[in-house]
Design a protein around this motif. Structure first.
Motif, PDB file in Angstrom:
ATOM      1  N   ASP A 162       0.849  -1.183   0.000  1.00 46.21           N
ATOM      2  CA  ASP A 162       0.000   0.000   0.000  1.00 46.21           C
ATOM      3  C   ASP A 162       0.889   1.240   0.000  1.00 46.21           C
ATOM      4  O   ASP A 162       1.948   1.265   0.614  1.00 46.21           O
ATOM      5  CB  ASP A 162      -0.900   0.009   1.242  1.00 46.21           C
ATOM      6  N   ASN A 165       1.359   7.456   2.698  1.00 48.35           N
ATOM      7  CA  ASN A 165       0.981   8.873   2.638  1.00 48.35           C
ATOM      8  C   ASN A 165       1.980   9.673   3.461  1.00 48.35           C
ATOM      9  O   ASN A 165       1.974   9.611   4.701  1.00 48.35           O
ATOM     10  CB  ASN A 165      -0.439   9.061   3.174  1.00 48.35           C
ATOM     11  N   ASN A 167       2.119  12.664   4.136  1.00 46.62           N
ATOM     12  CA  ASN A 167       1.517  13.726   4.947  1.00 46.62           C
ATOM     13  C   ASN A 167       0.923  13.181   6.247  1.00 46.62           C
ATOM     14  O   ASN A 167       0.620  13.956   7.156  1.00 46.62           O
ATOM     15  CB  ASN A 167       0.424  14.450   4.161  1.00 46.62           C
ATOM     16  N   GLN A 168       0.775  11.868   6.341  1.00 48.06           N
ATOM     17  CA  GLN A 168       0.128  11.296   7.520  1.00 48.06           C
ATOM     18  C   GLN A 168       0.936  10.169   8.165  1.00 48.06           C
ATOM     19  O   GLN A 168       0.669   9.812   9.318  1.00 48.06           O
ATOM     20  CB  GLN A 168      -1.264  10.757   7.134  1.00 48.06           C
ATOM     21  N   ALA A 169       1.891   9.624   7.455  1.00 46.84           N
ATOM     22  CA  ALA A 169       2.605   8.433   7.930  1.00 46.84           C
ATOM     23  C   ALA A 169       3.370   8.692   9.222  1.00 46.84           C
ATOM     24  O   ALA A 169       3.902   9.783   9.453  1.00 46.84           O
ATOM     25  CB  ALA A 169       3.574   7.958   6.850  1.00 46.84           C
ATOM     26  N   ARG A 197       1.484  20.537   4.706  1.00 54.03           N
ATOM     27  CA  ARG A 197       1.398  19.324   3.911  1.00 54.03           C
ATOM     28  C   ARG A 197       2.295  19.397   2.668  1.00 54.03           C
ATOM     29  O   ARG A 197       2.535  20.463   2.124  1.00 54.03           O
ATOM     30  CB  ARG A 197      -0.050  19.090   3.448  1.00 54.03           C
ATOM     31  N   ILE A 201       4.654  14.710  -4.330  1.00 60.45           N
ATOM     32  CA  ILE A 201       5.644  13.774  -3.787  1.00 60.45           C
ATOM     33  C   ILE A 201       7.068  14.255  -4.088  1.00 60.45           C
ATOM     34  O   ILE A 201       7.998  13.940  -3.346  1.00 60.45           O
ATOM     35  CB  ILE A 201       5.431  12.347  -4.337  1.00 60.45           C
ATOM     36  N   ILE A 222       5.014   6.157  -2.553  1.00 58.72           N
ATOM     37  CA  ILE A 222       4.464   7.211  -1.687  1.00 58.72           C
ATOM     38  C   ILE A 222       3.375   7.995  -2.382  1.00 58.72           C
ATOM     39  O   ILE A 222       3.249   7.990  -3.628  1.00 58.72           O
ATOM     40  CB  ILE A 222       5.577   8.172  -1.224  1.00 58.72           C
ATOM     41  N   THR A 223       2.582   8.680  -1.593  1.00 58.48           N
ATOM     42  CA  THR A 223       1.511   9.529  -2.102  1.00 58.48           C
ATOM     43  C   THR A 223       1.312  10.695  -1.141  1.00 58.48           C
ATOM     44  O   THR A 223       1.748  10.646   0.023  1.00 58.48           O
ATOM     45  CB  THR A 223       0.204   8.736  -2.261  1.00 58.48           C
ATOM     46  N   THR A 224       0.633  11.745  -1.623  1.00 61.54           N
ATOM     47  CA  THR A 224       0.304  12.893  -0.752  1.00 61.54           C
ATOM     48  C   THR A 224      -1.178  12.911  -0.417  1.00 61.54           C
ATOM     49  O   THR A 224      -1.640  13.802   0.286  1.00 61.54           O
ATOM     50  CB  THR A 224       0.698  14.205  -1.432  1.00 61.54           C
ATOM     51  N   ASP A 225      -1.927  12.001  -0.987  1.00 60.15           N
ATOM     52  CA  ASP A 225      -3.390  11.967  -0.766  1.00 60.15           C
ATOM     53  C   ASP A 225      -3.753  11.002   0.354  1.00 60.15           C
ATOM     54  O   ASP A 225      -3.118   9.981   0.543  1.00 60.15           O
ATOM     55  CB  ASP A 225      -4.101  11.537  -2.050  1.00 60.15           C
TER      56      ASP A 225
END
Length: 225
Positions: A162, A165, A167-169, A197, A201, A222-225
């Motif tokens: 998966d 993220n 911004n949240q990891a 944020r 990426i 990785i992702t920013t969403d």
């Protein structure tokens, strides 16, 4: 006078008859004993010969059985596995078919203190000519995906199946990315706390130590969403 002669002759005849009878009886007993002894010895010789023949056949059968069993075990029931990395006795080991990674590690003397034993799937079944590589703790922190590929794990085994993220990891989640250790994970968290944020990426390359080399390894993870 005539009577005395008759008596003497009669006595002589009786004595001779007794002697002949004794000789006859003695001769008969000797022959009977000799036959019995001869028959007994012959029977013993035959029994001994049969016993030795039986033992010889049994030993031959046992040896053949061991040889056939050993050959079957080597050719059909064993696999060769190369165990390396953080194990006490690296090398190539013969294991039975159906053995697991944990069996290979045990055959190699077990894990060292630096081994990241929980990182690899020790329940995985082994195949002939397979290599089992046990990484150390630092390798896991720096390049987990590379180590998974070295151990032949497919996408189903990947820790990063998966997208992360950024911004949240959490720190631990960021450290599962290849090339991201504890220090870089802390810098990512500090950067987003100071600047907000990540918009894209690519912005992660603004962090010291994360340049094109590291970015190329993590951009698809990785992702920013």
């Amino acid at each position: 006078m005539n009577n005395k002669k008759i008596v003497k002759v009669s006595i002589t005849i009786c004595l001779v008859g007794i002697v002949c009878l004794i000789c006859y009886l003695f001769s008969k007993n000797s022959k009977s004993t000799g036959i019995s002894l001869s028959d007994d010895n012959e029977e013993r010789v035959i029994e001994s010969s049969d016993s030795e023949s039986s033992d010889s056949k049994q030993e031959t059968s046992t040896d053949l059985g061991k040889s056939e069993e050993g050959q079957t075990s080597v050719n059909e029931e064993s696999i060769a596995v190369h165990v390396c990395g953080q194990v006490k006795n690296p090398g190539v080991y013969a294991l039975t078919k159906g053995a697991r990674v944990s069996d290979a590690i045990e055959a190699a003397g077990g894990l060292t203190k630096e081994a990241a034993g929980d990182f690899i799937n020790q329940a995985q079944k082994l195949e002939d000519e397979q290599q089992v590589y046990v990484p150390n703790q630092e390798e896991v922190k720096e390049s987990p995906e590379v180590i998974q590929q070295e151990n032949g794990y497919n996408e189903g085994h990947s820790l990063n199946k998966d997208l992360i993220n950024i911004n949240q990891a959490t720190r631990e989640e960021l450290m599962t990315l290849p090339g991201i250790g504890e220090a870089k994970a802390d810098m990512i968290i500090s950067y987003r706390e100071e600047h907000g944020r990540f918009a894209t990426i690519e912005e992660i390359k603004n962090i010291s130590g994360i340049k094109d080399g590291v970015y190329s390894k993590i951009c698809d993870l990785i992702t920013t969403d």
